[in-house]
Design a protein around this motif. Sequence first.
Motif, mmCIF file in Angstrom:
data_model
loop_
_atom_site.group_PDB
_atom_site.id
_atom_site.type_symbol
_atom_site.label_atom_id
_atom_site.label_comp_id
_atom_site.label_asym_id
_atom_site.label_seq_id
_atom_site.Cartn_x
_atom_site.Cartn_y
_atom_site.Cartn_z
ATOM 1 N N SER A 4 87.104 45.415 -25.274
ATOM 2 C CA SER A 4 86.687 44.907 -26.583
ATOM 3 C C SER A 4 87.853 44.199 -27.254
ATOM 4 O O SER A 4 89.007 44.319 -26.835
ATOM 5 N N ILE A 5 87.537 43.440 -28.302
ATOM 6 C CA ILE A 5 88.544 42.719 -29.067
ATOM 7 C C ILE A 5 88.248 42.910 -30.550
ATOM 8 O O ILE A 5 87.083 42.891 -30.970
ATOM 9 N N LYS A 6 89.301 43.154 -31.328
ATOM 10 C CA LYS A 6 89.154 43.292 -32.780
ATOM 11 C C LYS A 6 90.086 42.273 -33.425
ATOM 12 O O LYS A 6 91.298 42.293 -33.185
ATOM 13 N N VAL A 7 89.519 41.363 -34.233
ATOM 14 C CA VAL A 7 90.319 40.295 -34.823
ATOM 15 C C VAL A 7 90.029 40.182 -36.313
ATOM 16 O O VAL A 7 88.902 40.404 -36.759
ATOM 17 N N TYR A 42 80.185 37.403 -26.064
ATOM 18 C CA TYR A 42 80.738 38.601 -26.699
ATOM 19 C C TYR A 42 79.634 39.291 -27.507
ATOM 20 O O TYR A 42 78.832 38.641 -28.183
ATOM 21 N N SER A 43 79.611 40.641 -27.450
ATOM 22 C CA SER A 43 78.574 41.427 -28.136
ATOM 23 C C SER A 43 79.171 42.144 -29.344
ATOM 24 O O SER A 43 80.265 42.713 -29.268
ATOM 25 N N PHE A 44 78.407 42.145 -30.434
ATOM 26 C CA PHE A 44 78.866 42.770 -31.678
ATOM 27 C C PHE A 44 78.967 44.288 -31.542
ATOM 28 O O PHE A 44 78.076 44.941 -30.984
ATOM 29 N N GLU A 45 80.078 44.845 -32.060
ATOM 30 C CA GLU A 45 80.241 46.296 -32.146
ATOM 31 C C GLU A 45 80.391 46.751 -33.601
ATOM 32 O O GLU A 45 79.636 47.607 -34.056
ATOM 33 N N GLN A 46 81.352 46.151 -34.322
ATOM 34 C CA GLN A 46 81.600 46.601 -35.702
ATOM 35 C C GLN A 46 82.045 45.434 -36.580
ATOM 36 O O GLN A 46 82.721 44.514 -36.121
ATOM 37 N N LEU A 47 81.644 45.511 -37.857
ATOM 38 C CA LEU A 47 82.213 44.666 -38.901
ATOM 39 C C LEU A 47 82.966 45.594 -39.835
ATOM 40 O O LEU A 47 82.373 46.501 -40.435
ATOM 41 N N ILE A 48 84.278 45.409 -39.905
ATOM 42 C CA ILE A 48 85.137 46.294 -40.705
ATOM 43 C C ILE A 48 85.547 45.531 -41.955
ATOM 44 O O ILE A 48 86.213 44.487 -41.882
ATOM 45 N N LYS A 77 87.418 42.344 -40.601
ATOM 46 C CA LYS A 77 87.729 42.324 -39.169
ATOM 47 C C LYS A 77 86.415 42.441 -38.395
ATOM 48 O O LYS A 77 85.472 43.095 -38.844
ATOM 49 N N LEU A 78 86.391 41.815 -37.254
ATOM 50 C CA LEU A 78 85.207 41.837 -36.405
ATOM 51 C C LEU A 78 85.601 42.403 -35.048
ATOM 52 O O LEU A 78 86.551 41.932 -34.422
ATOM 53 N N LYS A 79 84.881 43.450 -34.635
ATOM 54 C CA LYS A 79 85.138 44.044 -33.314
ATOM 55 C C LYS A 79 83.975 43.676 -32.397
ATOM 56 O O LYS A 79 82.824 43.923 -32.713
ATOM 57 N N MET A 80 84.323 43.086 -31.243
ATOM 58 C CA MET A 80 83.313 42.612 -30.292
ATOM 59 C C MET A 80 83.613 43.143 -28.895
ATOM 60 O O MET A 80 84.771 43.213 -28.483
ATOM 61 N N GLU A 81 82.552 43.511 -28.204
ATOM 62 C CA GLU A 81 82.701 43.839 -26.781
ATOM 63 C C GLU A 81 82.784 42.535 -25.997
ATOM 64 O O GLU A 81 81.990 41.633 -26.186
ATOM 65 N N MET A 82 83.779 42.464 -25.079
ATOM 66 C CA MET A 82 84.032 41.216 -24.348
ATOM 67 C C MET A 82 83.101 41.112 -23.136
ATOM 68 O O MET A 82 83.543 41.000 -21.992
ATOM 69 N N SER A 83 81.804 41.166 -23.418
ATOM 70 C CA SER A 83 80.813 41.088 -22.340
ATOM 71 C C SER A 83 80.610 39.637 -21.929
ATOM 72 O O SER A 83 80.930 38.708 -22.667
ATOM 73 N N LEU A 123 85.035 28.820 -21.431
ATOM 74 C CA LEU A 123 84.537 29.547 -20.264
ATOM 75 C C LEU A 123 85.153 30.927 -20.152
ATOM 76 O O LEU A 123 86.224 31.206 -20.700
ATOM 77 N N ARG A 124 84.473 31.777 -19.368
ATOM 78 C CA ARG A 124 84.910 33.149 -19.150
ATOM 79 C C ARG A 124 85.225 33.361 -17.677
ATOM 80 O O ARG A 124 84.397 33.101 -16.801
ATOM 81 N N VAL A 125 86.435 33.824 -17.402
ATOM 82 C CA VAL A 125 86.787 34.232 -16.043
ATOM 83 C C VAL A 125 85.893 35.399 -15.626
ATOM 84 O O VAL A 125 85.601 36.289 -16.424
ATOM 85 N N GLY A 126 85.446 35.389 -14.380
ATOM 86 C CA GLY A 126 84.584 36.458 -13.876
ATOM 87 C C GLY A 126 83.134 36.041 -13.736
ATOM 88 O O GLY A 126 82.354 36.738 -13.088
ATOM 89 N N MET A 127 82.769 34.900 -14.328
ATOM 90 C CA MET A 127 81.386 34.444 -14.200
ATOM 91 C C MET A 127 81.167 33.799 -12.834
ATOM 92 O O MET A 127 82.097 33.293 -12.207
ATOM 93 N N ALA A 128 79.917 33.826 -12.381
ATOM 94 C CA ALA A 128 79.558 33.271 -11.074
ATOM 95 C C ALA A 128 79.079 31.838 -11.249
ATOM 96 O O ALA A 128 78.280 31.544 -12.140
ATOM 97 N N VAL A 129 79.570 30.951 -10.392
ATOM 98 C CA VAL A 129 79.091 29.573 -10.393
ATOM 99 C C VAL A 129 77.735 29.557 -9.683
ATOM 100 O O VAL A 129 77.643 29.880 -8.504
#
Length: 764
Positions: A4-7, A42-48, A77-83, A123-129
Motif C-alpha cells: 500500500s501507499i499513503k501520501v 490502485y484501490s482505496f483503503e483510507q482517507l485520513i 492523506k490518502l492510503k491506497m492499496e497498490m493493486s 504503466l505498472r510493472v507486473g502487468m501482462a502484455v
Amino acid sequence: MAPSIKVPIPNGQLNIAFKGDTPKISGLAESSPLYGIMKIGYSFEQLILGDGAIMEGLDTYELVAALNEHAEDKNRKLKMEMSLPAESTIVLQSGAHGLYIEDKFGKALLTRIAYDSPLRKELRVGMAVDAIELEDGYKVTGYSAEEFNEILDSSDNDAQRTLILRDPNSELSSRQCILPMYKKIDLPMGTTDEVGLRLTGEISKIASVKAGGPLAGTARPGFVIEMLKHPDGHEFRGLSGTQMTETIDGTSGADGRVVILKNPETNKLPSMATTKIMLPTNGTLEEMGISVKGSVATISDVADGSTYKGLMSNGFLVSTCGWGDGTEFQGLSDVELDEVIRDSSGLEGRYMVLENQNGVSPSIVNVELQPGKLGAVFKGAPPQLTRMTDESPLNGVVEIGMTVDTLKLSNGKTYYCMDTLEFTNALKAHGDDPSREIRFIKQSEVELTPEPDGQNQEYRPTADELTVELPTGKLSITFKGTEPPAIVSTVKDTSPLLGQVPSGMGVDVVIVNDREHMELNAADLAELLKATSTVPGRIMKLRDPDNKNEFSKIPDEVEIPLPSGKLGCTFSGKLPVAKSFKEGSPIASLIPPGMFVDMLKLADGYCVSGFGTRELVGLLGQFSKQEGRTLVLKNIKTERPSPKEETFPDEKQISLSTGKLGVSFKGSKQARISRLHEDSVLLGTVHVGMYLDTLTIPGGSCFSGMTAKEAARVLVDTKNVDGRLMVLKSPENKTLATRNIDNDDASIGGSSQDMSDNFSRRVG
C-alpha cells in the motif's frame, strides 16, 4: 497481500477518476498533483483527515463526496492499496519506449520500465502484455514476450502502436493474429532474398519476413500477395509462391514496384493466376521477342534478349489483348494474335492478359530451407514427397510425388541416396542449420545423384565447444568414462548425428525440457538419453575434455524463490528430489538435477529443515498461498542434509476475522498453538508451536498470559467482533507478556472442568 501507499494530498481538485464499489483509480489527468505517484488500478483503503479522523469502507460516490467536502483540508492523506488494474491501454509513440517485457510463469510480463521513459507514470510493472495493435490494423494477442518485443522493434517508426495490458491473474486472450483487410506497400529494388521475403502457396502467401530487412514491420506473414504492379504498368495477379518469387527476382532492378496485400480470411482471392503485360506502342510480337502457337494463342518462347524475359513463361495462355481506347480481343489463335498485334502497331496502351496455365513443371527444384520444421511427409527409398501443410516452405514450390535427391548442409556435408528414415533424421538433427538445401527431382526424368567416393568420411568440427540438438529415437552413439564427463567413444555410420558429434569430445550439459543435467558419467548419460528418447528439442553441449575447468558443475547449495500457488512438481526419495514436472511448471527450469530439497523458508522468518518427501509436500501445500517462499537445495553427492529443526519468527501480529478460526491450543500455563485444522482460515499464516502472547479486543480489552482454555473461551465469546489482534511469539522468545486476565470475566465464563498440561481446545 498487495503493498500500500499513503501520501499527503494538497487541497483543491485532484483530477483523479474512481470507479467501483471499492473505489479504484480509473484515470489520472496529467494536471493531477498525484500524477506519477498514484496509478491506475490502485484501490482505496483510507482517507485520513487533518484532525486525525479516518474514513474507510467508502464506495466511489462516498469517497468523491468526502474528497470534495474536505477539499480545503491541507493535511489530508490518502492510503491506497497498490493493486493492479484489470486492464490498461496505452498508445506508444515512435522511437524507444523503455519497456522491458519478459516471459515469466508462462506469461509475457512487463518487468521493468526505463527511468527515462515517459510511461513510468502511466504503466505498472507486473502487468501482462495481452495484445499489440499497430497503426495499419495489424493486431496480435497471446504471443510470447520474444514475439511481442520483435513486433515492437520492427514497428519502431509506427506512431500509433497500441499496447493492451491486463492483470496477470485475469484470463488473457488466446493466441491470435489479425491482419488488416488490405495493404498497399512499395516493394524496394532487389530479389525476394534481398528484400527478406519467403513466399509459399498456390496463391502467393508470405511465409516469413526477414527481421531487420527492408520490409520488416510492413509486410506480415499470412498476407497473400494479390497483385504485383510493375512501374511499366505490368500487373501480376494471383501467382503462386514459386511464380511470384520468380517474378520479383526477374524484376529486381525495377524501381517503383508496388504489391497489394490482402487478408485471405476476409477477402475473396483470385481464382486464376493472370499477368497483364503492357506492350510498346510500336512493334510486332517477333520484334518483341515473343513467340506464340496454338488454336488459343499460348506463349511458346521468350527470347533471351527480350524485354519480357522473366515476365512470362512458356505455356502462358493469351486470354485477352487490347489497347487504350477500350478495344479488346479474346480467345485469338496464334495467327490471329500475331496479326492483331501487327495491325495495331502505332496505337498507345497496347496490352496482353495472360493466364498462367504453365503445364510444364521443372524436373529439378532446389529448395533452400530456413531453420525450423519442414511440414511435409515422405515415404519410401529414395524419399518421395506425399503430403505437406499449407505453411510448409515446399508448398507451391515442389510438386507432390517429387523425390529427394540430395540434402546439403551449411558446413558442406551432403547426404546422397537416402531412405526416408535417414532423410528425416538428418533434417531433425540439423533443424537449426541456417542454410540447408534439398534437391528435388522427377525421378522419371532425372537420375539420382550417385554418392561420390569418400563422402562417408566423418566431418569433424574443430571448435573447443559444440552445441547439438538431439533428434528423438536412437542416437547410435557410445560413450565411455566412469567419472564425469562422459566422453564420446563412437559415432556409428547409422547415427543421425554422424558428422556433427566428433569422437573424443566430453559431454558438458544435456538440456531436457529446460533442465540442465551436469556432471554425467557414461552410465548416467546413457540412462538419461534412453529415458528421454521421445522428448523433442533436447540439447547436448560438448567440450574439449582437456579444458576441465570449463565444464559445468552442480552447485553445492542454491536458493530458489517459489511463486504462490501450485508448483507442478513431483518429489520422491528419502531426501526430497524433484522427479518430474507438469507442463508449464514455474520451477521446472530452476531446480538443477542432482540436488535435493534441504530447507523451506517463509517470508515471515519461519524455517524448517530435516524433512522427508511426504513432510515437504505437506508443507508446500500448507503454505501454497504464501508469497516469498524459498527452497534451499543441496548437492546430493557433496552435501549432507541439515538436522531436523524448526525456526519460528520472533513475533507475529495477526488480525483476526470474525467467525470460526479452526485452531487448537494446548497449555495449562501458557497457551500455544497445537493444531491447525484443514478448514482453518489461519492455515499458512500462523505456525503450530508458537505461543499466544496477547489478544486485544476492540474497545479496550487486552488479555495476556492465558491458558489454552482461557484463550479458546475468549476467542469463542468474541468471534463476532471484527478487528481482534493476536500476537504470537516464538517458543525461544523470553519476553512473553505478564498475565492479564480476570478469571471471573464473563468473556471466559464456562464450566469448571479440570484441565491438565495436555489439555487441547479447538476454537470454532
